[in-house]
Design an enzyme around this catalytic site. Structure first.
Site, short mmCIF file in Angstrom:
data_model
loop_
_atom_site.label_atom_id
_atom_site.label_comp_id
_atom_site.label_asym_id
_atom_site.label_seq_id
_atom_site.Cartn_x
_atom_site.Cartn_y
_atom_site.Cartn_z
N CYS A 115 5.29 -7.06 -11.20
CA CYS A 115 5.07 -6.72 -12.06
C CYS A 115 5.91 -5.26 -12.06
O CYS A 115 6.89 -6.11 -12.54
CB CYS A 115 3.70 -5.88 -11.72
SG CYS A 115 3.11 -5.55 -13.74
N HIS A 117 -0.10 -10.51 -11.20
CA HIS A 117 -0.14 -9.60 -10.13
C HIS A 117 -0.56 -11.32 -9.44
O HIS A 117 -2.27 -10.82 -9.29
CB HIS A 117 -0.80 -9.41 -10.57
CG HIS A 117 -0.40 -7.65 -11.04
ND1 HIS A 117 -0.04 -6.74 -10.39
CD2 HIS A 117 0.00 -7.12 -12.03
CE1 HIS A 117 0.99 -5.60 -10.80
NE2 HIS A 117 0.11 -6.02 -12.02
N GLU A 156 -1.33 -11.12 -6.16
CA GLU A 156 -2.08 -10.12 -5.20
C GLU A 156 -3.26 -9.89 -5.59
O GLU A 156 -4.72 -9.36 -5.24
CB GLU A 156 -1.32 -9.42 -4.34
CG GLU A 156 -1.53 -7.59 -4.93
CD GLU A 156 -0.95 -7.97 -6.55
OE1 GLU A 156 -0.18 -8.78 -6.94
OE2 GLU A 156 -0.89 -6.86 -7.29
#
Ligand SMILES: *[C@@H]1O[C@H](CO)[C@@H](O)[C@H](O)[C@H]1NC(C)=O
Ligand SMILES: *[C@@H]1O[C@H](CO)[C@@H](O)[C@H](O)[C@H]1NC(C)=O
Ligand SMILES: *[C@@H]1O[C@H](CO)[C@@H](O)[C@H](O)[C@H]1NC(C)=O
Ligand SMILES: *[C@@H]1O[C@H](CO)[C@@H](O)[C@H](O)[C@H]1NC(C)=O
Length: 331
Positions: free
Chosen positions: A147, A257, A259
């Site tokens: 990001c 993202h 994660e």
């Protein structure tokens, strides 16, 4: 890319890797990360990845410390077999030198500080330059940006901020794979069925106001010579780069993202939690950690390592007042 194509290239990649293990000559079609004259056959089974901290620019975080790391980034790396060292801000050049020679890769997380004037950007540049020099000497060192970290990589590579406003805040999206994805490092070990799902289902989490457009990328010689585009997305009429990797260096950026899917529970349709979405996270983490296993940097001794690990800090439950469920705070 056609779905059928995707399945066949993934299978082909595995077949080619297997034949190289048997010592057969097949380098022309090999994925990038298996090539490279400088690359030594190091397997470090105790990799440690640095995660760069970022200024606590939002008020609700400031009472806990002057910088933070979202705990989901730490869990993401740990899930695939590596440990984490926080890279704190405002340290001396000597300290960053020592850390660089001790860790096996670095991750620049998402967030919202300046790409040009923040301490986050200043320290990221120090490690980016060290990583390029190290890789040029055959000292393998992966750099990953997520990001804001992905956007920062573009600024570090071309020296200017070419981002375009797209307001892509809170959207899960399917990826449009480019033909270069098939010879990429990032996607080489993904199962073919998962790649098909990524191309057709919204499995990637997007929380960004700005994006690197394909147009601005393509018009910039430094970017185009350094990275290849692996996936794109279109939002608010802008075709933007969602995944890229460098041609000649282990430098990788994702605008999305990976994660968040298993580790962030903010009530948002922008974070998919399906079985396939969680698998995407795992395969990305597995790729990054596999890259770190090719680095043989290490701490000078056990006590230096122990003192640097993130286990020396406790995460705070920040879910009720922020978009991170847990965060680590420093200084
Ligand atoms: C870094 O140092 C500057 C100057 O002393 C200070 O203003 C700033 O708050 C520090 N930032 C962090 C994140 O520690
Ligand atoms: C980047 O894209 C934006 C809009 O898409 C445009 O306004 C801007 O001029 C571009 N920058 C460069 C340097 O091409
Ligand atoms: C999540 O947000 C939606 C839309 O704002 C709302 O309808 C729903 O009740 C929320 N769910 C939870 C568990 O808070
Ligand atoms: C570990 O290495 C550091 C830095 O080289 C040194 O200062 C320290 O004395 C060493 N500690 C032990 C226990 O060897």
């Amino acid at each position: 890319m056609l779905r059928g194509d995707m399945a066949s290239w993934a299978g082909l990649g595995r077949a080619l890797s297997a034949c190289c293990l048997l010592g057969l000559f097949c380098s022309a079609a090999l994925p990038f990360s298996l090539q490279g004259a400088n690359e030594k056959a190091i397997i470090n089974e105790r990799p440690i990845i640095g995660i760069l901290a970022q200024e606590t620019d939002f008020k609700s975080f400031q009472k806990y410390g002057s910088s933070y790391i979202g705990a989901s980034y730490v869990k993401f790396i740990e899930s695939a077999g590596a440990r984490v060292v926080p890279i704190r801000l405002n340290r001396s050049d000597e300290e960053y030198d020592k850390i660089f020679s001790s860790i096996n890769g670095i991750l620049y997380p998402g967030g919202s500080v300046s790409l040009e004037t923040s301490e986050f950007a200043r320290v990221a540049k120090i490690f980016y330059n060290k990583a390029l020099e190290a890789n040029d000497r055959g000292d393998y060192f992966p750099v990953w940006g997520t990001c804001l970290g992905h956007q920062l990589l573009s600024v570090l590579t071309c020296g200017e901020d070419l981002l375009t406003w797209t307001n892509t805040d809170g959207f899960a999206l399917p990826l449009n794979f480019t033909p270069d994805a098939k010879n990429s490092g990032i996607f080489q070990d993904f199962p073919a069925d998962l790649l098909q799902q990524m191309a057709s289902e919204p499995l990637t989490s997007n929380f960004h106001f700005w994006s690197l457009s394909v147009q601005n990328f393509t018009n910039n010689e430094k970017l185009r010579n350094f990275y290849k585009i692996l996936t794109t997305n279109v939002h608010n009429n802008v075709d933007f780069i969602s995944t890229m990797e460098a041609h000649r260096y282990p430098v990788y950026g994702v605008q999305w993202h990976p994660e968040k899917n298993p580790y962030e529970w903010k009530n948002s349709t922008g974070i998919p939690h399906s079985k396939a979405a969680v698998k995407v996270t795992y395969y990305i983490a597995d790729f990054l950690v596999s890259e770190a296993r090719k680095s043989n940097h290490r701490f000078p001794n056990k006590s230096e390592e122990t003192n640097a690990l993130i286990y020396n800090f406790n995460p705070v439950f920040t879910g009720p007042f922020s978009s991170f469920d847990q965060a680590y705070f420093f200084d």
